[in-house]
Design a protein around this motif. Structure first.
Motif, PDB file in Angstrom:
ATOM      1  N   ASP A  77      14.152  -6.859  32.672  1.00  0.00           N
ATOM      2  CA  ASP A  77      12.713  -6.857  32.937  1.00  0.00           C
ATOM      3  C   ASP A  77      12.158  -5.436  32.957  1.00  0.00           C
ATOM      4  N   TYR A  80      11.845  -4.172  29.465  1.00  0.00           N
ATOM      5  CA  TYR A  80      10.683  -4.817  28.851  1.00  0.00           C
ATOM      6  C   TYR A  80       9.388  -4.131  29.298  1.00  0.00           C
ATOM      7  N   ASP A  83       9.226  -0.655  27.608  1.00  0.00           N
ATOM      8  CA  ASP A  83       8.859  -0.773  26.189  1.00  0.00           C
ATOM      9  C   ASP A  83       7.377  -1.082  26.018  1.00  0.00           C
ATOM     10  N   ALA A  84       6.859  -1.992  26.847  1.00  0.00           N
ATOM     11  CA  ALA A  84       5.436  -2.334  26.774  1.00  0.00           C
ATOM     12  C   ALA A  84       4.573  -1.135  27.145  1.00  0.00           C
ATOM     13  N   CYS A  96       2.274 -10.746  29.974  1.00  0.00           N
ATOM     14  CA  CYS A  96       3.466 -11.600  30.022  1.00  0.00           C
ATOM     15  C   CYS A  96       3.555 -12.171  31.437  1.00  0.00           C
TER      16      CYS A  96
END
Length: 161
Positions: A77, A80, A83-84, A96
């Motif tokens: 998580d 993620y 990266d976002a 998300c």
């Protein structure tokens, strides 16, 4: 003899069930919004488990009550989120189940969906406890700084494994 074996059984069970928790602070950030928040990014390791912890708190003023938030993210998580954060562009929105990112006018609004206030205070007299979710605003220079520090820490963790 029975007393001695009982004592040894108790001591061994305590030592088996007690786990050492190691928490390391990555960095602290002060937001520059009207209701300023202090956000602490840290990592927590407990035997086989590894998490990233986000703790935040704001200051009490006549317009705002003091809230505290705690969010625990797994390594996946966290990757993620990172990266976002690195790939979002001006004028775009990323949503998300974990978080919402809105980048507009050189400001990035971040809202964590699965967090709520943990300070156990009331919002108004005779009402429910506070359940505000964690959201804060970052400026462009802060975003680059966060990405660099978090990526460095994540790389160090992945190299260790």
């Amino acid at each position: 003899m029975k007393k001695m074996s009982l004592l040894l059984a108790i001591i061994s069970s305590i030592s088996l069930f007690s786990q050492e928790i190691i928490t390391k602070e990555i960095f602290t950030l002060q937001t520059k919004e009207k209701n300023s928040k202090t956000i602490l990014f840290s990592s927590q390791e407990r035997s086989q488990d590894f998490y990233y912890i986000i703790k935040a708190k704001n200051e009490t003023s006549k317009d705002f009550s003091k809230c505290k938030w705690l969010s625990r993210l797994s390594v996946g998580d966290f990757m993620y989120f990172l990266d976002a954060l690195a790939s979002i562009e001006e004028g775009s929105t990323f949503e998300c189940s974990l978080f919402l990112l809105k980048y507009k006018n050189n400001k990035l609004n971040i809202k964590f969906n699965k967090t709520k206030c943990t300070s156990e205070h009331k919002t108004h007299y005779f009402q429910k406890s506070c359940n505000r979710s964690l959201n804060f605003v970052l400026y462009e220079s802060q975003i680059k700084d966060i990405i660099n520090k978090l990526q460095e820490n994540l790389d160090n963790h992945l190299v260790k494994k």
